[in-house]
Scaffold this motif. Structure first.
Motif, PDB file in Angstrom:
ATOM      1  N   TYR A   1      69.873  40.892 -56.985  1.00  0.00           N
ATOM      2  CA  TYR A   1      68.936  41.618 -56.129  1.00  0.00           C
ATOM      3  C   TYR A   1      68.320  42.813 -56.867  1.00  0.00           C
ATOM      4  O   TYR A   1      68.867  43.331 -57.835  1.00  0.00           O
ATOM      5  N   PHE A   2      67.150  43.233 -56.391  1.00  0.00           N
ATOM      6  CA  PHE A   2      66.438  44.391 -56.925  1.00  0.00           C
ATOM      7  C   PHE A   2      66.209  45.366 -55.777  1.00  0.00           C
ATOM      8  O   PHE A   2      65.712  44.966 -54.720  1.00  0.00           O
ATOM      9  N   GLU A   3      66.568  46.605 -55.978  1.00  0.00           N
ATOM     10  CA  GLU A   3      66.452  47.601 -54.913  1.00  0.00           C
ATOM     11  C   GLU A   3      65.014  48.113 -54.833  1.00  0.00           C
ATOM     12  O   GLU A   3      64.712  49.263 -55.143  1.00  0.00           O
ATOM     13  N   ILE A   4      64.121  47.220 -54.427  1.00  0.00           N
ATOM     14  CA  ILE A   4      62.712  47.545 -54.258  1.00  0.00           C
ATOM     15  C   ILE A   4      62.257  46.969 -52.921  1.00  0.00           C
ATOM     16  O   ILE A   4      62.876  46.061 -52.382  1.00  0.00           O
ATOM     17  N   ASP A   5      61.179  47.510 -52.384  1.00  0.00           N
ATOM     18  CA  ASP A   5      60.664  47.022 -51.105  1.00  0.00           C
ATOM     19  C   ASP A   5      59.606  45.941 -51.284  1.00  0.00           C
ATOM     20  O   ASP A   5      59.547  44.982 -50.525  1.00  0.00           O
ATOM     21  N   LYS A   6      58.769  46.100 -52.310  1.00  0.00           N
ATOM     22  CA  LYS A   6      57.639  45.203 -52.487  1.00  0.00           C
ATOM     23  C   LYS A   6      57.976  44.058 -53.429  1.00  0.00           C
ATOM     24  O   LYS A   6      58.542  44.251 -54.494  1.00  0.00           O
ATOM     25  N   GLU A   7      57.616  42.865 -53.015  1.00  0.00           N
ATOM     26  CA  GLU A   7      57.832  41.689 -53.856  1.00  0.00           C
ATOM     27  C   GLU A   7      56.734  41.584 -54.918  1.00  0.00           C
ATOM     28  O   GLU A   7      55.683  42.210 -54.819  1.00  0.00           O
ATOM     29  N   ASP A   8      56.997  40.765 -55.941  1.00  0.00           N
ATOM     30  CA  ASP A   8      55.948  40.359 -56.872  1.00  0.00           C
ATOM     31  C   ASP A   8      56.110  38.858 -57.104  1.00  0.00           C
ATOM     32  O   ASP A   8      56.845  38.192 -56.386  1.00  0.00           O
ATOM     33  N   ASN A   9      55.441  38.322 -58.121  1.00  0.00           N
ATOM     34  CA  ASN A   9      55.482  36.870 -58.328  1.00  0.00           C
ATOM     35  C   ASN A   9      56.847  36.354 -58.760  1.00  0.00           C
ATOM     36  O   ASN A   9      57.145  35.164 -58.613  1.00  0.00           O
ATOM     37  N   PHE A  10      57.689  37.242 -59.289  1.00  0.00           N
ATOM     38  CA  PHE A  10      58.986  36.830 -59.828  1.00  0.00           C
ATOM     39  C   PHE A  10      60.135  37.268 -58.936  1.00  0.00           C
ATOM     40  O   PHE A  10      61.060  36.508 -58.663  1.00  0.00           O
ATOM     41  N   ARG A  11      60.068  38.509 -58.475  1.00  0.00           N
ATOM     42  CA  ARG A  11      61.116  39.041 -57.593  1.00  0.00           C
ATOM     43  C   ARG A  11      60.681  38.816 -56.150  1.00  0.00           C
ATOM     44  O   ARG A  11      59.822  39.514 -55.639  1.00  0.00           O
ATOM     45  N   ARG A  12      61.296  37.820 -55.531  1.00  0.00           N
ATOM     46  CA  ARG A  12      60.884  37.419 -54.194  1.00  0.00           C
ATOM     47  C   ARG A  12      62.072  37.450 -53.242  1.00  0.00           C
ATOM     48  O   ARG A  12      63.220  37.240 -53.644  1.00  0.00           O
TER      49      ARG A  12
END
Length: 416
Positions: free
Chosen positions: A53-64
């Protein structure tokens, strides 16, 4: 770190991005070198998936955002790992976290086997049930196999009866002291699976070997856990807690007269009795019908190394949370983690002949420290059986309190 090379954080990120852009090539280079020095056994390979997991709110093309192993809502990246017969990593595939393992898994296995020129059978491992019937069918059609465990609680009543009755069919495995390790019984039969083809539901049958095991240590542990949960549930009943406060403990409780936020709660003794009755039982399901039951048991319980490989990445190597943004940098980060696990596995199985646990090895790697004094170095490493044994093996002064410059160079220049 002795003789550390100084570089900026931006240079580090550039290096990660360079390696991540073609991470498959680096894995191929290491595999080729492995073949020259050690034997890679691909007569049978193993595969499993996890995610980070990544502690971010917004997704991108790779981190979904997708189904997280930790049940988190953060964006994730999925990682498939291919291991040889000794559970040494030989391939890795990263893919966006929103792509379900179910359809992607088949493509990942094929790509990894093709990339690493593997023609042997691949066993898809799953802890509690294979992902879907389609994956089981794919494994069979592709000449591969599967091995997974299934909770006895979820079995149809007919199979539960087979598990709990027919006591004369059980065989016992004991250690040298005569202590029962586990007992087992098995059967080979055709079992139904439900699949959807062209929008139509269809039942297909696979011939499988099923091995039910009873482990007294697991039973004791499970009964203790159940008793603790029941104790908590009883205390909530006594305090007249709201239904929402029970959470997972609600399975041990009957709720009645729900006219508002509170409900009358009583302990469900039948459910508790059934769970206690099934404590210690486990069902192993495999396509490998010719394998001995003891070999199936040992193989499955050796496959914790796959999960342990993921755990090493996540815990010992601090692979998560990942504080990187660019896709290639993220891939480079996981490549470094993969290579660290690979080297640890080679050290553990090829050098130390699997005599020591991963925990012992990682503790030594992370805790071996020396401090430069006025005239000599001081070894501040906590002593352990592993360090003493490794010292005997290498003839290095690993347990000396004082170390000279010459001895320190000897340690750093030592080649295994």
């Amino acid at each position: 770190m002795r003789g550390a090379t100084h570089f900026s954080y931006n240079q580090l990120l550039d290096g990660l991005a360079f390696m991540g852009n073609d991470y498959g090539k680096f894995i191929e280079i290491f595999n080729e070198q492995m073949k020259k020095v050690y034997n890679i056994n691909t007569s049978r390979t193993y595969f499993d998936c996890t995610n980070f997991y990544f502690e971010i709110d917004k997704e991108d093309n790779f981190r979904r955002k997708g189904p997280s192993k930790e049940n988190r809502k953060d964006p994730i990246v999925s990682l498939g790992l291919l291991l040889d017969a000794n559970q040494i990593p030989i391939g890795m595939k990263l893919f966006p976290g929103n792509e379900s393992e179910k359809p992607v898994l088949r493509d990942v296995i094929q790509a990894l086997k093709k990339k690493n020129q593997i023609s042997g059978k691949t066993i898809h491992v799953a802890d509690k049930g294979l992902n879907c019937t389609q994956n089981i069918a794919f494994s069979k059609e592709n000449g591969d196999g599967y091995l997974f465990s299934k909770s006895v609680k979820t079995l149809p009543e007919k199979e539960k009866i087979w598990v709990l009755l027919n006591n004369e069919d059980w065989k016992e495995i004991k250690n040298d002291n005569g202590t029962l390790l586990y007992r087992y019984k098995s059967c080979i039969d055709k079992f139904p699976y439900h699949i959807e083809i062209d929008g139509k539901k269809k039942t297909i049958y696979f011939t499988e070997k099923r091995v039910v095991t009873y482990n007294p240590k697991l039973a004791s542990k499970k009964r203790y856990e159940i008793s603790k949960q029941v104790e908590k549930a009883r205390s909530l009943c006594y305090s007249q807690a709201k239904r929402a406060e029970y959470g997972d403990l609600g399975k041990y409780v009957n709720f009645t007269n729900e006219n508002g936020e509170k409900a009358k709660a009583t302990i469900n003794e039948d459910i508790i009795e059934k769970e206690l009755e099934l404590a210690g039982y486990n069902l192993l399901i495999t396509s490998e019908t010719n394998m001995k039951s003891t070999d199936i048991y040992n193989t499955y319980h050796n496959l914790w190394r796959i999960e342990e490989s993921f755990r090493i990445m996540k815990s010992d190597l601090d692979a998560r949370p990942v504080f990187l943004q660019k896709e290639n940098s993220i891939k480079g980060h996981f490549l470094i983690c993969y290579l660290a696990v690979l080297l640890e596995r080679i050290f553990q199985f090829k050098i130390l002949n699997n005599k020591y646990s991963t925990q012992e090895i990682m503790k030594f790697v992370k805790s071996f420290k020396i401090v430069k004094g006025e005239s000599k170095y001081i070894n501040v490493t906590t002593s352990s059986k592993f360090i003493k044994d490794f010292e005997q093996m290498t003839k290095l002064p690993l347990t000396n309190y004082y170390l000279t410059e010459r001895q320190v160079k000897q340690i750093f220049r030592y080649k295994i």
